[in-house]
Design an enzyme around this catalytic site. Sequence first.
Site, PDB file in Angstrom:
ATOM      1  N   HIS A  38      15.872  -0.844   1.084  1.00  0.00           N
ATOM      2  CA  HIS A  38      15.408   0.433   0.555  1.00  0.00           C
ATOM      3  C   HIS A  38      14.010   0.723   1.096  1.00  0.00           C
ATOM      4  O   HIS A  38      13.085  -0.049   0.854  1.00  0.00           O
ATOM      5  CB  HIS A  38      15.367   0.377  -0.971  1.00  0.00           C
ATOM      6  CG  HIS A  38      16.733   0.252  -1.600  1.00  0.00           C
ATOM      7  ND1 HIS A  38      17.274   1.241  -2.394  1.00  0.00           N
ATOM      8  CD2 HIS A  38      17.671  -0.724  -1.509  1.00  0.00           C
ATOM      9  CE1 HIS A  38      18.496   0.870  -2.784  1.00  0.00           C
ATOM     10  NE2 HIS A  38      18.749  -0.324  -2.270  1.00  0.00           N
TER      11      HIS A  38
ATOM     12  N   GLN B 275      21.894   2.567  -5.496  1.00  0.00           N
ATOM     13  CA  GLN B 275      22.867   1.658  -4.889  1.00  0.00           C
ATOM     14  C   GLN B 275      23.939   1.217  -5.891  1.00  0.00           C
ATOM     15  O   GLN B 275      25.116   1.087  -5.545  1.00  0.00           O
ATOM     16  CB  GLN B 275      22.135   0.443  -4.307  1.00  0.00           C
ATOM     17  CG  GLN B 275      23.065  -0.496  -3.533  1.00  0.00           C
ATOM     18  CD  GLN B 275      22.326  -1.662  -2.923  1.00  0.00           C
ATOM     19  OE1 GLN B 275      21.157  -1.555  -2.587  1.00  0.00           O
ATOM     20  NE2 GLN B 275      23.003  -2.788  -2.783  1.00  0.00           N
TER      21      GLN B 275
ATOM     22  N   CYS C  28      17.757   7.357  -1.731  1.00  0.00           N
ATOM     23  CA  CYS C  28      17.574   6.995  -3.135  1.00  0.00           C
ATOM     24  C   CYS C  28      17.138   8.237  -3.899  1.00  0.00           C
ATOM     25  O   CYS C  28      16.344   9.042  -3.421  1.00  0.00           O
ATOM     26  CB  CYS C  28      16.568   5.851  -3.295  1.00  0.00           C
ATOM     27  SG  CYS C  28      14.869   6.341  -3.536  1.00  0.00           S
ATOM     28  N   GLU C  29      17.714   8.387  -5.085  1.00  0.00           N
ATOM     29  CA  GLU C  29      17.449   9.616  -5.835  1.00  0.00           C
ATOM     30  C   GLU C  29      16.073   9.611  -6.494  1.00  0.00           C
ATOM     31  O   GLU C  29      15.616  10.635  -6.972  1.00  0.00           O
ATOM     32  CB  GLU C  29      18.540   9.839  -6.890  1.00  0.00           C
ATOM     33  CG  GLU C  29      18.559   8.823  -8.004  1.00  0.00           C
ATOM     34  CD  GLU C  29      19.742   9.061  -8.956  1.00  0.00           C
ATOM     35  OE1 GLU C  29      20.696   9.749  -8.556  1.00  0.00           O
ATOM     36  OE2 GLU C  29      19.694   8.547 -10.075  1.00  0.00           O
ATOM     37  N   HIS C  30      15.404   8.470  -6.515  1.00  0.00           N
ATOM     38  CA  HIS C  30      14.084   8.421  -7.145  1.00  0.00           C
ATOM     39  C   HIS C  30      12.983   8.880  -6.208  1.00  0.00           C
ATOM     40  O   HIS C  30      11.996   9.445  -6.643  1.00  0.00           O
ATOM     41  CB  HIS C  30      13.790   6.996  -7.642  1.00  0.00           C
ATOM     42  CG  HIS C  30      14.808   6.495  -8.617  1.00  0.00           C
ATOM     43  ND1 HIS C  30      15.371   5.241  -8.544  1.00  0.00           N
ATOM     44  CD2 HIS C  30      15.384   7.107  -9.670  1.00  0.00           C
ATOM     45  CE1 HIS C  30      16.248   5.102  -9.531  1.00  0.00           C
ATOM     46  NE2 HIS C  30      16.278   6.219 -10.211  1.00  0.00           N
ATOM     47  N   HIS C  31      13.126   8.589  -4.921  1.00  0.00           N
ATOM     48  CA  HIS C  31      12.068   8.931  -3.971  1.00  0.00           C
ATOM     49  C   HIS C  31      12.561   9.804  -2.822  1.00  0.00           C
ATOM     50  O   HIS C  31      11.775  10.222  -1.987  1.00  0.00           O
ATOM     51  CB  HIS C  31      11.457   7.647  -3.390  1.00  0.00           C
ATOM     52  CG  HIS C  31      10.963   6.698  -4.440  1.00  0.00           C
ATOM     53  ND1 HIS C  31      11.730   5.663  -4.934  1.00  0.00           N
ATOM     54  CD2 HIS C  31       9.785   6.653  -5.099  1.00  0.00           C
ATOM     55  CE1 HIS C  31      11.051   5.005  -5.855  1.00  0.00           C
ATOM     56  NE2 HIS C  31       9.867   5.577  -5.985  1.00  0.00           N
TER      57      HIS C  31
ATOM     58  N   CYS D 136      11.991   2.822   0.084  1.00  0.00           N
ATOM     59  CA  CYS D 136      11.012   3.038  -0.996  1.00  0.00           C
ATOM     60  C   CYS D 136      10.413   1.708  -1.444  1.00  0.00           C
ATOM     61  O   CYS D 136       9.304   1.670  -1.975  1.00  0.00           O
ATOM     62  CB  CYS D 136      11.612   3.809  -2.169  1.00  0.00           C
ATOM     63  SG  CYS D 136      12.986   3.000  -2.994  1.00  0.00           S
TER      64      CYS D 136
END
Length: 220
Positions: free
Chosen positions: A177, A149, A108-111, A179
């Site tokens: 996920h 996703q 995931c690009e956020h975490h 995260c």
Amino acid sequence: MSDDKRDMRRDMGRDIQSNDSNGYAKIDQYNPVAVGRMSAHVHALLTELGEDPAREGLVKTPERVSKALQYLTHGYGLDPAQILRSAMFREEYQQMVIVRDIEIYSLCEHHMLPFFGKAHVAYIPNGHIVGLSKIPRVVDAFARRLQVQERLTVDIRNCIEETLKPMGVAVVIEAQHLCMIMRGIQKQHSIATTSAFTGEFNSEKTRAEFMRLITNNSRG
Ligand SMILES: [Zn+2]
């Protein structure tokens, strides 16, 4: 993106393709310059976390993390449309083609934490079919990048739509996920489902048939 980074992507892509013999890309070559630079950052990160990067178990960790991250993002060096074009054949078959239960592993690009699960992909040919092993490779080429996703689902759909120009494309992804699972809310068993459709799959009947085919027998 700097020229340097672009070269690295291209080099990695070439290595990946030349090592590919059975449908799944596998890399065992890394860009040593990038590994060196990334390792310095991971070393600093370990210190920042309160660790001692010099202790025995951590001595090689910066290099290992850097290589793991290069592997986990090697999709940047792949051209998914080219993967499809390399195995397109003229064929009058016009029934739904489904590749189900394709394993996905992404970040995931956020975490920058993993999300993983299964993708189900279908298309209805319109004069061309594609070698079945290429569908999982396209999924992988998009998954092995920093993603969300939702975008991963649409990327796969658009690539097949634009390259193969079929009567319709359907993509469903079910993923967990880390995260979500490991931090904060700790919903251990929650699964996120995303879907994207084009053409014939916008008709309720076709979509219902696809959904029935991907859920039947798939959980043993
Ligand atoms: Zn996340």
